[in-house]
Motif scaffolding. Structure first.
Motif, PDB file in Angstrom:
ATOM      1  N   LEU A   1      44.032  47.509  40.931  1.00 38.79           N
ATOM      2  CA  LEU A   1      43.585  47.836  42.103  1.00 38.79           C
ATOM      3  C   LEU A   1      41.847  47.738  41.889  1.00 38.79           C
ATOM      4  O   LEU A   1      41.164  47.243  42.835  1.00 38.79           O
ATOM      5  N   LEU A   2      41.318  48.252  40.917  1.00 40.79           N
ATOM      6  CA  LEU A   2      39.813  48.089  40.553  1.00 40.79           C
ATOM      7  C   LEU A   2      39.728  46.504  40.433  1.00 40.79           C
ATOM      8  O   LEU A   2      38.574  46.163  41.001  1.00 40.79           O
ATOM      9  N   ASP A   3      40.367  45.806  39.976  1.00 36.16           N
ATOM     10  CA  ASP A   3      40.056  44.410  40.009  1.00 36.16           C
ATOM     11  C   ASP A   3      40.186  43.499  41.302  1.00 36.16           C
ATOM     12  O   ASP A   3      39.214  42.999  41.511  1.00 36.16           O
ATOM     13  N   GLY A   4      40.956  44.031  42.167  1.00 33.25           N
ATOM     14  CA  GLY A   4      41.065  43.721  43.575  1.00 33.25           C
ATOM     15  C   GLY A   4      39.751  44.179  44.306  1.00 33.25           C
ATOM     16  O   GLY A   4      39.385  43.408  45.146  1.00 33.25           O
ATOM     17  N   LEU A   5      39.470  45.167  44.217  1.00 30.82           N
ATOM     18  CA  LEU A   5      38.175  45.896  45.005  1.00 30.82           C
ATOM     19  C   LEU A   5      37.150  45.149  44.300  1.00 30.82           C
ATOM     20  O   LEU A   5      36.240  44.877  45.351  1.00 30.82           O
TER      21      LEU A   5
ATOM     22  N   ALA B   1      35.150  51.911  46.353  1.00 30.10           N
ATOM     23  CA  ALA B   1      35.962  52.675  45.761  1.00 30.10           C
ATOM     24  C   ALA B   1      37.422  52.811  46.618  1.00 30.10           C
ATOM     25  O   ALA B   1      37.416  52.606  47.587  1.00 30.10           O
ATOM     26  N   GLY B   2      38.521  53.305  45.799  1.00 27.52           N
ATOM     27  CA  GLY B   2      39.768  53.282  46.484  1.00 27.52           C
ATOM     28  C   GLY B   2      40.638  53.935  45.320  1.00 27.52           C
ATOM     29  O   GLY B   2      40.261  54.606  44.342  1.00 27.52           O
ATOM     30  N   GLY B   3      41.907  54.272  45.936  1.00 29.36           N
ATOM     31  CA  GLY B   3      42.994  54.866  45.001  1.00 29.36           C
ATOM     32  C   GLY B   3      43.148  56.622  45.450  1.00 29.36           C
ATOM     33  O   GLY B   3      42.210  56.832  46.284  1.00 29.36           O
TER      34      GLY B   3
ATOM     35  N   LEU C   1      31.941  49.564  53.668  1.00 30.85           N
ATOM     36  CA  LEU C   1      33.145  49.947  52.857  1.00 30.85           C
ATOM     37  C   LEU C   1      34.108  49.105  52.304  1.00 30.85           C
ATOM     38  O   LEU C   1      34.757  48.110  52.993  1.00 30.85           O
ATOM     39  N   VAL C   2      34.233  49.188  50.942  1.00 30.50           N
ATOM     40  CA  VAL C   2      35.198  48.236  50.397  1.00 30.50           C
ATOM     41  C   VAL C   2      36.222  49.165  49.800  1.00 30.50           C
ATOM     42  O   VAL C   2      35.834  49.894  48.813  1.00 30.50           O
ATOM     43  N   THR C   3      37.592  49.363  50.211  1.00 31.04           N
ATOM     44  CA  THR C   3      38.534  50.230  49.796  1.00 31.04           C
ATOM     45  C   THR C   3      39.918  49.629  49.694  1.00 31.04           C
ATOM     46  O   THR C   3      39.942  48.389  49.963  1.00 31.04           O
TER      47      THR C   3
END
Length: 325
Positions: A105-109, A292-294, A313-315
């Motif tokens: 997820l972090l890599d994709g964001l 931010a995400g998750g 926003l990138v999420t």
């Protein structure tokens, strides 16, 4: 998007000249395989930039260069439109993530955010940077094609983390070096013992100048934190401190200041001990890009959107759906 390679067996360009075909192939090789800019290629080949641009278009049209899309990091355009409409954002990028691990997820964001930031960078701009894993992933995926005269400034004090890769100072330097720009450190800790101590630090010339520069940023790249984790606040706040914050209504934090469900900055002593450009300054910034995400960040992201601190926003899909209710 990436080049799948060059193929010398394809058709020749429109004028049918072998020399023209060779020139087109060389331009494509330099651009796609060696990451040279169109200006650099023009100088090397002794031609104009517009000619290089035409050669690259011909290379794609004739199949000399084949472009493939990597759908591993696909975006949800419906959710993006929903976020823009609901919260008045300039832009949103939502990663589809039905089964990603936290690292994926972090890599994709980071990939989505890096592409966005690269498109925002301009000559002479000031870019403010915070800290954290999502910002580190963004910086790691930056692949600028050209050097840009710019200044990158650290907008929040030092974490003192055991992992220097997520520190604001390291990220500030790495981002600046990626574009060949200058950088400014914020020589102060993330948090001090009292409001009075914070006020004294903010009067230090180097600190004050950096804070003022950060507040004047053309673009701010920032993460959104949740009070559910103590890892970022090790040495500053304990689990007990964070549990008390949640009881007082803390849902998330940006610029080392905690806010409630509606994004309102909490009137609590901890917020008056942090060293940063300040959460309220984000409202006046020309453009704030939050990454931010998750599931653990969903409530904090939604609250930050309600507070009106974010322009872009990138999420991920989960957090976007949660924000939209």
């Amino acid at each position: 998007m990436k080049a799948a390679g060059t193929d010398q067996t394809q058709q020749e360009p429109a004028n049918g000249s072998p020399a023209a075909a060779a020139l087109m192939l060389e331009a494509a090789r330099l651009y796609y395989e060696q990451d040279q800019t169109q200006g650099e290629i023009a100088l090397r080949l002794g031609t104009s930039r517009s000619t290089v641009s035409r050669l690259l278009r011909d290379a794609r049209r004739l199949g000399v260069v084949r472009i493939t899309l990597d759908y591993q990091w696909a975006r949800d355009k419906t959710l993006e439109a929903g976020l823009v409409s609901r919260f008045g954002l300039r832009e949103a990028r939502v990663l589809q993530n039905p089964s990603y691990t936290h690292e994926e997820l972090l890599d994709g964001l980071g990939r989505l955010a890096a592409d966005l930031v690269a498109g925002e960078v301009r000559e002479g701009m000031i870019l403010g940077v915070s800290y954290g894993h999502s910002i580190a992933a963004t910086v790691a995926h930056l692949q600028p094609r050209e050097r840009v005269r710019m200044t990158v400034v650290q907008i929040i004090g030092a974490l003192g983390s055991a992992d220097p890769r997520i520190e604001g100072s390291d990220l500030t330097r790495e981002l600046a070096l990626a574009f060949g720009g200058e950088y400014r450190y914020l020589f102060a800790p993330l948090m001090v013992e009292s409001e009075r101590a914070r006020d004294v630090i903010l009067q230090e010339p180097l600190v004050r100048e950096t804070i003022d520069l950060g507040r004047a940023a053309d673009l701010v790249l920032i993460g959104i934190g949740s009070p559910s984790s103590v890892s970022f606040w090790s040495g500053y706040l304990s689990h007990y401190d964070l549990s008390k914050l949640r009881l007082k209504g803390a849902v998330g934090h940006m610029c080392a200041e905690f806010f409630d469900h509606d994004g309102k900055v909490l009137d609590i002593p901890i917020n008056k001990r942090s060293v940063s450009i300040g959460l309220e300054s984000l409202r006046a910034a020309k453009r704030v890009v939050a990454v931010a995400g998750g599931p653990e960040k969903a409530d904090a992201i939604a609250a930050a959107l309600r507070g009106g601190y974010i322009d872009v926003l990138v999420t991920d899909e989960f957090a976007a759906r949660s924000a939209l209710g």
